[in-house]
Design a protein around this motif. Structure first.
Motif, PDB file in Angstrom:
ATOM      1  N   SER A 126     -23.411 -18.593  -3.982  1.00 18.14           N
ATOM      2  CA  SER A 126     -22.122 -18.800  -3.343  1.00 18.14           C
ATOM      3  C   SER A 126     -20.997 -18.353  -4.266  1.00 18.14           C
ATOM      4  O   SER A 126     -21.161 -18.269  -5.484  1.00 18.14           O
ATOM      5  N   VAL A 127     -19.845 -18.073  -3.655  1.00 13.26           N
ATOM      6  CA  VAL A 127     -18.635 -17.735  -4.394  1.00 13.26           C
ATOM      7  C   VAL A 127     -17.472 -18.508  -3.774  1.00 13.26           C
ATOM      8  O   VAL A 127     -17.247 -18.435  -2.559  1.00 13.26           O
ATOM      9  N   LEU A 128     -16.754 -19.251  -4.594  1.00 10.21           N
ATOM     10  CA  LEU A 128     -15.523 -19.923  -4.177  1.00 10.21           C
ATOM     11  C   LEU A 128     -14.354 -19.121  -4.742  1.00 10.21           C
ATOM     12  O   LEU A 128     -14.303 -18.850  -5.947  1.00 10.21           O
ATOM     13  N   THR A 129     -13.418 -18.726  -3.882  1.00 10.70           N
ATOM     14  CA  THR A 129     -12.313 -17.866  -4.286  1.00 10.70           C
ATOM     15  C   THR A 129     -10.977 -18.549  -4.028  1.00 10.70           C
ATOM     16  O   THR A 129     -10.732 -19.047  -2.925  1.00 10.70           O
ATOM     17  N   LEU A 130     -10.128 -18.574  -5.041  1.00 13.45           N
ATOM     18  CA  LEU A 130      -8.742 -19.018  -4.901  1.00 13.45           C
ATOM     19  C   LEU A 130      -7.850 -17.790  -5.060  1.00 13.45           C
ATOM     20  O   LEU A 130      -7.991 -17.042  -6.038  1.00 13.45           O
ATOM     21  N   SER A 131      -6.942 -17.576  -4.120  1.00 13.97           N
ATOM     22  CA  SER A 131      -6.180 -16.332  -4.081  1.00 13.97           C
ATOM     23  C   SER A 131      -4.677 -16.587  -4.071  1.00 13.97           C
ATOM     24  O   SER A 131      -4.200 -17.620  -3.591  1.00 13.97           O
ATOM     25  N   TYR A 132      -3.957 -15.607  -4.615  1.00 13.92           N
ATOM     26  CA  TYR A 132      -2.496 -15.647  -4.617  1.00 13.92           C
ATOM     27  C   TYR A 132      -1.965 -14.229  -4.455  1.00 13.92           C
ATOM     28  O   TYR A 132      -2.495 -13.283  -5.048  1.00 13.92           O
ATOM     29  N   SER A 133      -0.904 -14.063  -3.643  1.00 11.71           N
ATOM     30  CA  SER A 133      -0.266 -12.756  -3.515  1.00 11.71           C
ATOM     31  C   SER A 133       1.228 -12.921  -3.306  1.00 11.71           C
ATOM     32  O   SER A 133       1.697 -13.968  -2.847  1.00 11.71           O
ATOM     33  N   ASN A 134       1.968 -11.860  -3.644  1.00  6.60           N
ATOM     34  CA  ASN A 134       3.424 -11.908  -3.497  1.00  6.60           C
ATOM     35  C   ASN A 134       3.963 -10.486  -3.580  1.00  6.60           C
ATOM     36  O   ASN A 134       3.241  -9.543  -3.925  1.00  6.60           O
ATOM     37  N   GLU A 135       5.257 -10.344  -3.297  1.00  8.11           N
ATOM     38  CA  GLU A 135       5.916  -9.055  -3.444  1.00  8.11           C
ATOM     39  C   GLU A 135       6.219  -8.807  -4.921  1.00  8.11           C
ATOM     40  O   GLU A 135       6.723  -9.682  -5.620  1.00  8.11           O
ATOM     41  N   LEU A 136       5.910  -7.600  -5.381  1.00  8.72           N
ATOM     42  CA  LEU A 136       6.116  -7.275  -6.789  1.00  8.72           C
ATOM     43  C   LEU A 136       7.598  -7.345  -7.174  1.00  8.72           C
ATOM     44  O   LEU A 136       7.944  -7.709  -8.304  1.00  8.72           O
ATOM     45  N   SER A 137       8.492  -7.026  -6.236  1.00 10.46           N
ATOM     46  CA  SER A 137       9.930  -6.991  -6.537  1.00 10.46           C
ATOM     47  C   SER A 137      10.502  -8.375  -6.843  1.00 10.46           C
ATOM     48  O   SER A 137      11.622  -8.477  -7.355  1.00 10.46           O
ATOM     49  N   LYS A 138       9.743  -9.445  -6.564  1.00 12.42           N
ATOM     50  CA  LYS A 138      10.218 -10.791  -6.878  1.00 12.42           C
ATOM     51  C   LYS A 138      10.041 -11.133  -8.354  1.00 12.42           C
ATOM     52  O   LYS A 138      10.515 -12.170  -8.810  1.00 12.42           O
ATOM     53  N   ILE A 139       9.335 -10.263  -9.093  1.00 13.47           N
ATOM     54  CA  ILE A 139       9.272 -10.386 -10.542  1.00 13.47           C
ATOM     55  C   ILE A 139      10.439  -9.590 -11.120  1.00 13.47           C
ATOM     56  O   ILE A 139      10.606  -8.410 -10.803  1.00 13.47           O
ATOM     57  N   GLU A 140      11.261 -10.197 -11.940  1.00 13.82           N
ATOM     58  CA  GLU A 140      12.524  -9.607 -12.372  1.00 13.82           C
ATOM     59  C   GLU A 140      12.365  -8.195 -12.937  1.00 13.82           C
ATOM     60  O   GLU A 140      13.136  -7.290 -12.590  1.00 13.82           O
ATOM     61  N   MET A 141      11.369  -7.980 -13.777  1.00 16.68           N
ATOM     62  CA  MET A 141      11.216  -6.672 -14.409  1.00 16.68           C
ATOM     63  C   MET A 141      10.756  -5.576 -13.433  1.00 16.68           C
ATOM     64  O   MET A 141      10.823  -4.392 -13.749  1.00 16.68           O
ATOM     65  N   PHE A 142      10.305  -5.980 -12.224  1.00 11.23           N
ATOM     66  CA  PHE A 142       9.868  -5.006 -11.223  1.00 11.23           C
ATOM     67  C   PHE A 142      10.740  -5.076  -9.969  1.00 11.23           C
ATOM     68  O   PHE A 142      10.302  -4.676  -8.885  1.00 11.23           O
TER      69      PHE A 142
END
Length: 275
Positions: free
Chosen positions: A67-83
């Motif tokens: 089995s594999v248990l997966t925890l995931s996260y995603s977001n827009e790159l532009s919300k990081i100040e340097m990007f």
């Protein structure tokens, strides 16, 4: 909120199950997934007798599961100040926890269980409404940073091979597409490479057609690496399917060929909620 589940019986004997869910938050989109495979009632045997008159004797059976248990996260790159100037790019991370082992089978399989962890990272770029491109690195953690699987018996450690995927989806017909029209047609293609394994690159190609707003028809080719007398080769497995969507709920069926053996053909069924 989105949720889904899928089940199938791979190569007639292996039970395959997927459960997943994702939800947007103020900090990005969070997701969780669980994948399991199981093969029950595997015969366990031993060899008795003297050389030249050996006999294979059954001593019981064992059940294999992984089995594999997966925890995931995603977001827009532009919300990081340097990007902040990099629009139309999203990123995602998976943390994965693996388990694998055997239940039963006597002393010969004692301690034949283990666990491990690794991570994935991906980027998705949408330069136009009708085109989406992506690249991801699966199992990118080296052993020294925790990307490994450890067996209970003897503490044997194995690395988890990395996979690099790149591909894209083009909307050929329909709203916000290259050629317009009322019926949506999408074409997807991606490529898998194995930087740490002597395997050839493989491709996955699929077409999805929505003749009406509640039904999709799908067909494609799903390549898989295979062993041959001359080393590693590629299987071209045909796939086909149908999807239904109504009031935010989905039902999907997929036919998947595995190698040239008809008895390996697998049928997958999935239900979900996409809002």
């Amino acid at each position: 909120l989105k949720a889904g589940s899928m089940t199938g019986q791979v190569i007639q004997d292996i039970n395959y199950t997927v459960i997943s869910g994702a939800s947007p938050t103020n900090w990005g989109t969070m997701g969780i997934g669980y994948i399991s495979v199981g093969l029950p009632s595997i015969p366990v045997t031993t060899i008795t007798g003297s050389p030249g008159s050996e006999e294979v004797v059954p001593v019981g059976s064992t059940n294999y599961s992984a089995s594999v248990l997966t925890l995931s996260y995603s977001n827009e790159l532009s919300k990081i100040e340097m990007f902040k100037d990099h629009k139309n790019i999203t990123y995602g991370l998976n943390f994965k926890y693996f388990t694998q082992g055997f239940a039963g089978g006597g002393s010969s399989l004692y301690g034949a269980n283990g666990s491990g962890m690794d991570m994935d990272f991906g980027l998705q770029y949408k330069p136009r409404n009708e085109l989406t491109l992506g690249v991801s690195a699966l199992n990118f953690l080296p052993e020294g940073l925790g990307g490994r699987f450890t067996w209970d018996r003897g503490g044997v450690v194995e690395g988890i091979p990395a996979i690099v995927k790149a591909g894209g989806t083009a909307k050929l017909f329909g709203k916000d597409s290259y050629f317009g029209g009322k019926q949506s047609v999408l074409l997807g293609i991606d490529m898998d490479t194995y930087p740490t394994l002597p395997r050839p690159a493989v491709y996955h190609i699929g077409v999805e057609w929505w003749p009406v707003s509640v039904m999709a028809l799908r067909a494609g080719v799903d390549q898989k690496p295979k062993g041959t007398e001359n080393g590693a080769g590629v299987d071209n497995n045909l796939t086909a399917g149908i999807g239904l969507k109504y009031n935010g709920f989905t039902f999907d069926y997929c036919y998947h060929q595995f190698s040239d053996l008809t008895e390996n053909t697998t049928h997958f069924f999935s239900i979900g909620y996409v809002g």
